[in-house]
Design a protein around this motif. Structure first.
Motif, PDB file in Angstrom:
ATOM      1  N   VAL A  21     -44.528 119.229 -64.798  1.00  0.00           N
ATOM      2  CA  VAL A  21     -43.739 118.820 -65.971  1.00  0.00           C
ATOM      3  C   VAL A  21     -43.150 117.432 -65.734  1.00  0.00           C
ATOM      4  O   VAL A  21     -43.153 116.575 -66.618  1.00  0.00           O
ATOM      5  N   THR A  22     -42.662 117.209 -64.524  1.00  0.00           N
ATOM      6  CA  THR A  22     -42.107 115.899 -64.172  1.00  0.00           C
ATOM      7  C   THR A  22     -43.149 114.806 -64.372  1.00  0.00           C
ATOM      8  O   THR A  22     -42.854 113.739 -64.922  1.00  0.00           O
ATOM      9  N   ALA A  23     -44.381 115.076 -63.947  1.00  0.00           N
ATOM     10  CA  ALA A  23     -45.457 114.084 -64.047  1.00  0.00           C
ATOM     11  C   ALA A  23     -45.863 113.841 -65.492  1.00  0.00           C
ATOM     12  O   ALA A  23     -46.144 112.699 -65.887  1.00  0.00           O
ATOM     13  N   GLY A  78     -43.341 110.729 -68.406  1.00  0.00           N
ATOM     14  CA  GLY A  78     -44.233 110.373 -69.501  1.00  0.00           C
ATOM     15  C   GLY A  78     -43.796 109.245 -70.413  1.00  0.00           C
ATOM     16  O   GLY A  78     -44.628 108.404 -70.792  1.00  0.00           O
ATOM     17  N   PRO A  79     -42.507 109.177 -70.807  1.00  0.00           N
ATOM     18  CA  PRO A  79     -42.117 108.067 -71.683  1.00  0.00           C
ATOM     19  C   PRO A  79     -42.485 106.695 -71.122  1.00  0.00           C
ATOM     20  O   PRO A  79     -42.882 105.804 -71.875  1.00  0.00           O
ATOM     21  N   PRO A 110     -36.210 110.873 -74.032  1.00  0.00           N
ATOM     22  CA  PRO A 110     -36.128 110.940 -75.492  1.00  0.00           C
ATOM     23  C   PRO A 110     -35.143 111.992 -76.010  1.00  0.00           C
ATOM     24  O   PRO A 110     -34.862 112.032 -77.211  1.00  0.00           O
ATOM     25  N   ALA A 111     -34.600 112.814 -75.111  1.00  0.00           N
ATOM     26  CA  ALA A 111     -33.505 113.700 -75.498  1.00  0.00           C
ATOM     27  C   ALA A 111     -32.345 112.902 -76.067  1.00  0.00           C
ATOM     28  O   ALA A 111     -31.562 113.405 -76.890  1.00  0.00           O
ATOM     29  N   LEU A 112     -32.232 111.635 -75.656  1.00  0.00           N
ATOM     30  CA  LEU A 112     -31.157 110.772 -76.153  1.00  0.00           C
ATOM     31  C   LEU A 112     -31.260 110.545 -77.654  1.00  0.00           C
ATOM     32  O   LEU A 112     -30.262 110.234 -78.313  1.00  0.00           O
ATOM     33  N   LEU A 142     -48.059 101.310 -72.266  1.00  0.00           N
ATOM     34  CA  LEU A 142     -49.121 101.043 -73.244  1.00  0.00           C
ATOM     35  C   LEU A 142     -48.591 100.161 -74.378  1.00  0.00           C
ATOM     36  O   LEU A 142     -49.275  99.220 -74.817  1.00  0.00           O
ATOM     37  N   MET A 143     -47.380 100.441 -74.847  1.00  0.00           N
ATOM     38  CA  MET A 143     -46.789  99.617 -75.904  1.00  0.00           C
ATOM     39  C   MET A 143     -46.646  98.167 -75.454  1.00  0.00           C
ATOM     40  O   MET A 143     -46.968  97.234 -76.199  1.00  0.00           O
ATOM     41  N   GLU A 144     -46.145  97.977 -74.225  1.00  0.00           N
ATOM     42  CA  GLU A 144     -46.021  96.622 -73.678  1.00  0.00           C
ATOM     43  C   GLU A 144     -47.356  95.889 -73.740  1.00  0.00           C
ATOM     44  O   GLU A 144     -47.429  94.718 -74.139  1.00  0.00           O
ATOM     45  N   SER A 145     -48.398  96.580 -73.301  1.00  0.00           N
ATOM     46  CA  SER A 145     -49.723  95.965 -73.237  1.00  0.00           C
ATOM     47  C   SER A 145     -50.247  95.624 -74.621  1.00  0.00           C
ATOM     48  O   SER A 145     -50.856  94.557 -74.831  1.00  0.00           O
ATOM     49  N   MET A 146     -50.035  96.520 -75.598  1.00  0.00           N
ATOM     50  CA  MET A 146     -50.496  96.267 -76.963  1.00  0.00           C
ATOM     51  C   MET A 146     -49.740  95.108 -77.606  1.00  0.00           C
ATOM     52  O   MET A 146     -50.333  94.267 -78.302  1.00  0.00           O
ATOM     53  N   ILE A 147     -48.445  95.047 -77.348  1.00  0.00           N
ATOM     54  CA  ILE A 147     -47.643  93.937 -77.891  1.00  0.00           C
ATOM     55  C   ILE A 147     -48.106  92.611 -77.302  1.00  0.00           C
ATOM     56  O   ILE A 147     -48.272  91.609 -78.017  1.00  0.00           O
TER      57      ILE A 147
END
Length: 276
Positions: A169-171, A176-177, A123-125, A183-188
């Protein structure tokens, strides 16, 4: 930013994460002429040239006048990149965003101890990154402050107490994204299965994710408290959450992140063995 960052910053590697940092720095007022980038790929150099950034195919040339050098290459090529530059980092702060490479290895390859290790996320992008930072006692408070200002150009930067915590932090945020996208995929998919148009289900899901994150960031309540506030007794939310609890979703998430941490440790060891 112009007055706060009165330094020349060079990037070794001009890929997505480097471009995210560069874009954030420029948007915050750092002049383009204080940024240099070295990259072997002509296409990447052309993209950066269009932003009035000085670009080089030669790494040594790129870091010649740098106060800060950001290492932004793939871990597998880091040793080959740094060995010819050994001894050229005197007086320069090194910020490494190279996954899995320890400060000990970077110090051996560069000949300096003035190193900050950073675990960024994608998300730094869009300037909403979450970065974990670590430096040992040889790095001054001034260098820590400078690193914090540079990383703030693309999001949140937090210091951890030990280098081993970079694997955590990596985990949590590095990978994390992908968890949230999952989760978004599953909700959609669920919305579509219940008869919603896919575009409608996607728009509702993404806006809900954005709203929930913004609420959690701006509220003085914990995520657990916010969850309770939207869970009416015997209501629709409780019905869904009870399914999550029966499926032990919380425990599965904790197990999954522990697996990500363990794999981060394994990859770092494999990389260390290959470089040594």
């Amino acid at each position: 930013m112009n007055s706060a960052l009165n330094c020349n910053i060079s990037f070794i590697g001009g890929g997505n994460m480097a471009q995210a940092l560069i874009g954030g720095l420029i948007s915050r007022g750092l002049p383009e002429n204080q940024i240099q980038v070295a990259d072997p790929v002509e296409q990447i150099r052309s993209i950066l040239q269009e932003k009035n950034i000085a670009v080089f195919a030669d790494n040594a040339k790129a870091i010649e006048n740098a106060d800060v050098v950001v290492l932004a290459v793939k871990p597998q090529v880091l040793a080959d990149v740094l060995k010819p530059l050994h001894g050229l980092f005197e007086g320069k702060l090194i910020i490494s965003i190279v996954a899995g490479v320890t400060i000990e290895i970077i110090a051996a390859l560069t000949g300096t101890q003035r190193i900050v290790r950073v675990m960024p996320n994608t998300p730094a992008l869009v300037q909403t990154g979450a970065h974990g930072m670590y430096a040992d006692a040889s790095v001054s408070q001034e260098d820590r402050n400078l690193t914090g200002k540079i990383l703030a150009a693309t999001g949140l930067g937090l210091w951890v107490n030990t280098e081993a915590q970079i694997d955590a932090v990596t985990a949590v945020s590095g990978s994390g994204p992908a968890y949230f996208f999952y989760l978004m995929e599953s909700m959609i998919r669920a919305g579509k299965n219940m008869g919603l148009d896919e575009k409608v289900a996607a728009a509702l899901t993404l806006q809900t994710a954005l709203g929930a994150a913004q609420m959690a960031i701006s509220s003085d309540k914990t995520p657990a408290e916010l969850r309770k506030n939207v869970t009416s007794p015997n209501g629709t939310t409780q019905a869904a959450l009870e399914v999550f609890d029966r499926a032990q979703v919380s425990q599965s998430i904790q197990t999954a992140l522990a697996a990500a941490q363990k794999r981060s440790q394994e990859l770092a060891q494999e990389l260390s063995d290959s470089i040594k």
